[in-house]
Design an enzyme around this catalytic site. Structure first.
Site, PDB file in Angstrom:
ATOM      1  CB  CYS A  44      -1.506  -7.591  -0.531  1.00 15.88           C
ATOM      2  SG  CYS A  44      -1.073  -7.756  -2.727  1.00 15.88           S
ATOM      3  CG  HIS A  89      -2.659  -1.870  -0.683  1.00 15.06           C
ATOM      4  ND1 HIS A  89      -1.950  -2.697   0.052  1.00 15.06           N
ATOM      5  CD2 HIS A  89      -3.193  -2.866  -2.244  1.00 15.06           C
ATOM      6  CE1 HIS A  89      -1.136  -4.045  -0.874  1.00 15.06           C
ATOM      7  NE2 HIS A  89      -2.025  -3.633  -2.093  1.00 15.06           N
ATOM      8  CG  HIS A 134       2.896  -4.918  -2.463  1.00 12.53           C
ATOM      9  ND1 HIS A 134       2.810  -5.389  -1.850  1.00 12.53           N
ATOM     10  CD2 HIS A 134       1.901  -5.220  -3.444  1.00 12.53           C
ATOM     11  CE1 HIS A 134       1.771  -5.372  -2.197  1.00 12.53           C
ATOM     12  NE2 HIS A 134       1.147  -4.858  -2.727  1.00 12.53           N
TER      13      HIS A 134
END
Length: 396
Positions: free
Chosen positions: A161, A292, A326
């Site tokens: 990520c 995040h 995401h």
């Protein structure tokens, strides 16, 4: 050393096919997370919410003039954002093909969105052999390199990520070390059975729209998209718009667990601390944190603890994953665009679906759109394997 500035941006996500469309959705609080799945085959299509780009793969090919066989959806999303970024930065053909122009891209899915086609190839289907060539991570950047005749440094990042945050950091370091004069940096990922099934096996997919930093969060929503930035030395961009400068970055790894951050938040804490040190800033200088904020139990609590440890009293913060889902390897680049929009437009975008603070931390993100004076924005990206990166963008 000249400041490294952003002169071009391009983005495609579940909330828009351009920077302007993404900005409009952020301002109005319009989410792109729906129970879709029409553009990728999955048993969860129509059952789980996704941040899906609402344009079909074949239409993308037509719009982009792609006629080659074996080109994946990941590559098409990357090409779409890449074209907008280089056009925005007014890069000429001569600059694109010059040896001092680099391309650093990121992905976690790459060509794995066509796993079924690859499987057919390996079992004697010679008519679709091109999918073997497009299966690896590098295929996305190799296509961009070939299409635009890029002769400078080309590299692909895959650190889960944090992938495109590391691509941005690496691109900046290429310029600072004299290995490039301009760098196109970013990332792309598409929705695929491979990732949907993998994340579902981890039991971290939510059956509702994700709710970052909420006490009752149930998990994340996967999304897809791409974003690219053009980085240049300030001295080289006279007459161009400078959206922001990339003033700092930090990377750390807490090496705690393959898919979880350490409970103390060692990696996130060190990444943020290192970014501040690199930018020669104090915690109090940060006006906003693009967190995040995945909506998972582990990430949001750990990130909250790390921010509290470093900042004490936090500046405004929010996660934009309630808009896009995401997007894995593309997430850092997409959120870098949003962070730059925070600075360029002097405004904050809401953390969607927030209702109640996490009991152990009590932090409340920004939940409504508002104008705000912003000079420095920190953007956090914390990946599987503990690979954590924080970027700091500053007003140019």
């Amino acid at each position: 050393m000249d400041r490294i500035v952003v002169t071009g941006m391009g983005v495609i996500s579940a909330i828009g096919l351009s920077v302007a469309e993404n900005h409009a959705a952020l301002v109005t609080g319009k989410t792109g997370i729906i129970k879709g799945g029409g553009n990728f085959p999955s048993r969860y299509a129509g059952l789980l919410p996704f941040g899906e780009v609402l344009i079909g793969t074949e239409e993308l090919k037509t719009r982009l003039g792609v006629t080659e066989s074996g080109i994946t959806r990941t590559t098409l999303l990357a090409l779409h954002a890449f074209k907008e970024a280089i056009g925005d930065a007014q890069l000429t053909d001569e600059q694109l093909t010059a040896g001092d122009t680099a391309l650093i891209g990121a992905t976690t899915v790459g060509g794995m969105c066509l796993t079924d086609e690859l499987y057919a190839n390996t079992h004697g289907d010679t008519e679709n052999i091109e999918y073997v060539k497009s299966f690896d991570y590098a295929s996305v950047n190799l296509y961009l390199q070939k299409r635009y005749h890029i002769t400078g440094v080309v590299n692909t990042m895959n650190t889960a990520c944090s992938s495109s945050a590391n691509a941005i950091m690496y691109g900046c370091r290429l310029i600072k070390n004299g290995l490039a004069n301009r760098v196109i940096v970013g990332g792309a990922d598409s929705l695929a059975k491979f990732t949907v099934n993998g994340f579902n096996a981890l039991r971290i997919l939510s059956d509702e729209a994700c709710a970052p930093f909420d006490q009752n969060r149930k998990g994340l929503n996967l999304g897809e998209g791409a974003a690219f930035l053009v980085l240049e030395k300030e001295a080289d961009v006279k007459g161009k718009k400078m959206y922001a400068c990339l003033s700092g970055y930090g990377n750390a790894n807490d090496a705690y667990h393959p898919s979880s951050l350490s409970p103390e938040g060692d990696g996130p804490y060190l990444a943020m601390k290192n970014a501040l040190s690199n930018a020669k800033l104090n915690p109090a200088d940060i006006d906003f944190i693009n967190a995040h904020g995945t909506g998972t139990e582990n990430n949001d609590e750990v990130e909250s603890r790390a921010m509290l440890s470093l900042f004490g009293t936090l500046p405004n913060f929010a996660s934009t994953k309630g808009f896009t889902g995401h997007t894995l390897g593309a997430a850092s680049a997409i959120e870098a665009v949003y962070s730059i929009l925070n600075i360029d437009k002097q405004e904050l975008y809401p953390n969607l679906n927030f209702g109640q603070p996490i009991a152990d931390t009590g932090l409340e993100p920004v939940i409504t759109y508002k104008a705000s004076a912003i000079k420095h924005v920190m953007s956090n990206s914390f990946g599987f394997g503990g690979n954590c990166t924080s970027l700091i963008f500053s007003k140019a």
